[in-house]
Design an enzyme around this catalytic site. Structure first.
Site, mmCIF file in Angstrom:
data_model
loop_
_atom_site.group_PDB
_atom_site.id
_atom_site.type_symbol
_atom_site.label_atom_id
_atom_site.label_comp_id
_atom_site.label_asym_id
_atom_site.label_seq_id
_atom_site.Cartn_x
_atom_site.Cartn_y
_atom_site.Cartn_z
ATOM 1 N N LYS A 38 0.839 -1.198 0.000
ATOM 2 C CA LYS A 38 0.000 0.000 0.000
ATOM 3 C C LYS A 38 0.877 1.254 0.000
ATOM 4 O O LYS A 38 2.088 1.186 0.220
ATOM 5 C CB LYS A 38 -0.914 -0.004 1.223
ATOM 6 C CG LYS A 38 -0.176 0.039 2.555
ATOM 7 C CD LYS A 38 -1.143 -0.056 3.716
ATOM 8 C CE LYS A 38 -0.378 -0.025 5.052
ATOM 9 N NZ LYS A 38 -1.287 -0.082 6.207
ATOM 10 N N ARG A 136 -9.802 -0.176 15.429
ATOM 11 C CA ARG A 136 -9.791 0.632 14.216
ATOM 12 C C ARG A 136 -10.862 0.125 13.260
ATOM 13 O O ARG A 136 -11.810 0.822 12.966
ATOM 14 C CB ARG A 136 -8.394 0.585 13.583
ATOM 15 C CG ARG A 136 -8.175 1.581 12.470
ATOM 16 C CD ARG A 136 -6.708 1.634 12.060
ATOM 17 N NE ARG A 136 -6.237 0.373 11.481
ATOM 18 C CZ ARG A 136 -5.000 0.182 11.034
ATOM 19 N NH1 ARG A 136 -4.109 1.160 11.130
ATOM 20 N NH2 ARG A 136 -4.640 -0.982 10.510
ATOM 21 N N TYR A 264 12.356 32.000 3.380
ATOM 22 C CA TYR A 264 11.086 32.682 3.643
ATOM 23 C C TYR A 264 10.970 33.108 5.106
ATOM 24 O O TYR A 264 11.383 32.383 6.016
ATOM 25 C CB TYR A 264 9.906 31.768 3.292
ATOM 26 C CG TYR A 264 9.680 31.610 1.805
ATOM 27 C CD1 TYR A 264 9.428 32.714 0.996
ATOM 28 C CD2 TYR A 264 9.705 30.354 1.211
ATOM 29 C CE1 TYR A 264 9.209 32.572 -0.364
ATOM 30 C CE2 TYR A 264 9.485 30.191 -0.154
ATOM 31 C CZ TYR A 264 9.236 31.319 -0.937
ATOM 32 O OH TYR A 264 9.020 31.172 -2.292
ATOM 33 N N MET A 313 8.850 25.015 -0.955
ATOM 34 C CA MET A 313 8.109 23.990 -1.686
ATOM 35 C C MET A 313 9.034 23.098 -2.498
ATOM 36 O O MET A 313 8.853 21.872 -2.538
ATOM 37 C CB MET A 313 7.073 24.627 -2.606
ATOM 38 C CG MET A 313 6.225 23.600 -3.349
ATOM 39 S SD MET A 313 4.984 24.347 -4.425
ATOM 40 C CE MET A 313 3.859 25.034 -3.220
#
EC number: 5.1.1.1
Length: 368
Positions: A38, A136, A264, A313
């Site tokens: 998965k 779960r 940033y 990013m």
């Protein structure tokens, strides 16, 4: 191995083979092996990983969602594929692609029987999941008679396996809890099997269960993280090989003066005359912002270089003041020596989160 010339995730098939054989060596010859692929095979490449494991003659695959199973079928995977968390809306797609759903409550059981009848299916393979403490997904022991009565009322499905999921098999402090889970599952399985005229497979163990609880291997085990090189303990990690190496290069080197800022929001302020390197990988590639501001690091020429300022990013900046390097030099985020486990520990998380976060835009390259 060749040096990286761009941001790349190198995946070593020989390491995958090693891990599969190591985990397989812990099993009895009759115990089947289910490979969990998965989440793009834990951040790698599900289709190529599955093809290699199918070549190694793995018995079963498991994915989380229907779309993952469909992609494997379209890639040529012919082994059985268990869908661990199927959605009712996808049941017709599951049947179309010969996938096998985990049915975990009355709602999904009844819905799948309805769809199987509509699709004129006979003895369609399904898996019944019981909850033994993870809380779960899963039926309860008290649901056994309900499930059996549903089975007797239809010929559209057949139970291929009964399974549950261990909650803390890697934690020695939770051994009593795990042992109780194993006992609970065996009680449920015994009751269930006593009311069937055939025997489905029983499976319970994940990677840590395979390693720590051989008495619970039963008919099949499900291995995910171990295949990718992590054994959930320092001792077992010695016997496994991380299959993936995330690498990049230095795009540019800057020399900055005291009190100059980097990135940033001017999040990093130089304390003295310093050198920084800009690397083409960022939070869009899986290097989360939580790794910025000197919490994370990369390896350049064998030395740690702290990530400074906020992760961008598409780029990160690192401190190379004390490192002898040049533009174009290789940068290692993690590999077999500088493991994702080490990076995860520094962030109080787990290797799973680090490796599954790698974006699909990062180029994958398979090596032997």
């Amino acid at each position: 191995m060749p040096k990286a010339q761009e941001t790349i995730l190198e995946i070593d098939r020989s390491a995958l083979t090693h891990n599969y054989n190591y985990l397989k060596s812990k099993l009895q010859s009759k115990t089947k092996f289910l490979a969990v692929v998965k989440a793009f095979a834990y951040g790698n490449d599900a289709e190529k990983i599955a093809k290699h494991l199918q070549w190694l003659n793995v018995d079963y695959f498991a994915v989380a969602y229907t779309s993952e199973g469909v992609a494997l079928r379209e890639a040529g995977i012919t082994k059985p594929i268990l869908v661990l968390h199927p959605q009712i809306v996808n049941f017709k797609t599951i049947i179309k692609h010969c996938l096998e759903p985990s049915l975990y409550n009355t709602n999904v059981l009844n819905a799948f029987i309805t769809v199987a009848n509509e699709e004129a299916q006979t003895n369609y393979p399904v898996h019944i999941k019981f909850n033994t403490g993870l809380n779960r997904l899963g039926f309860w022991e008290s649901d056994v008679d309900y499930i059996i009565n549903k089975l007797k009322a239809t010929s559209s499905i057949v139970i291929t396996s009964i399974f549950s999921h261990l909650a803390a098999s890697e934690d020695a402090n939770e051994a009593d809890f795990t042992v109780n889970q194993i006992k609970s599952f065996k009680v449920i399985a015994t009751e269930f099997l006593s009311k069937l005229d055939y025997k489905p497979l029983l499976h319970l163990c994940n990677t840590s269960g395979v390693i720590n609880y051989p008495e619970a291997h039963l008919d099949m085990v499900r291995c995910g993280i171990g295949l990718y090189g992590f054994g959930n303990s320092a001792n077992e990690d010695k016997y496994l090989k991380p299959i993936a190496s995330l690498k990049s290069i230095i795009s540019q080197i800057h020399k900055i003066e005291p009190n100059e800022t980097v990135g940033y929001n001017r999040a990093y302020v130089a304390k003295t005359y310093e050198k920084t390197a800009t690397i083409p990988i960022g939070h869009a590639d899986g290097i989360g912002r939580h790794l910025g501001n000197e919490k994370g690091y990369v390896i350049i020429n064998g030395q740690k270089a702290s990530i400074i300022g906020n992760v961008c990013m598409d780029m990160i900046m690192v401190n190379i003041t004390t490192i002898n390097c040049k533009e174009g030099d290789e940068v290692i985020i993690f590999d077999g020596n500088n493991k994702a486990t080490d990076l995860a520990t520094s962030l109080n998380t787990i290797s799973y989160e680090i490796i599954t976060s790698i974006s699909q835009r990062v180029k994958r390259s398979f090596i032997e």
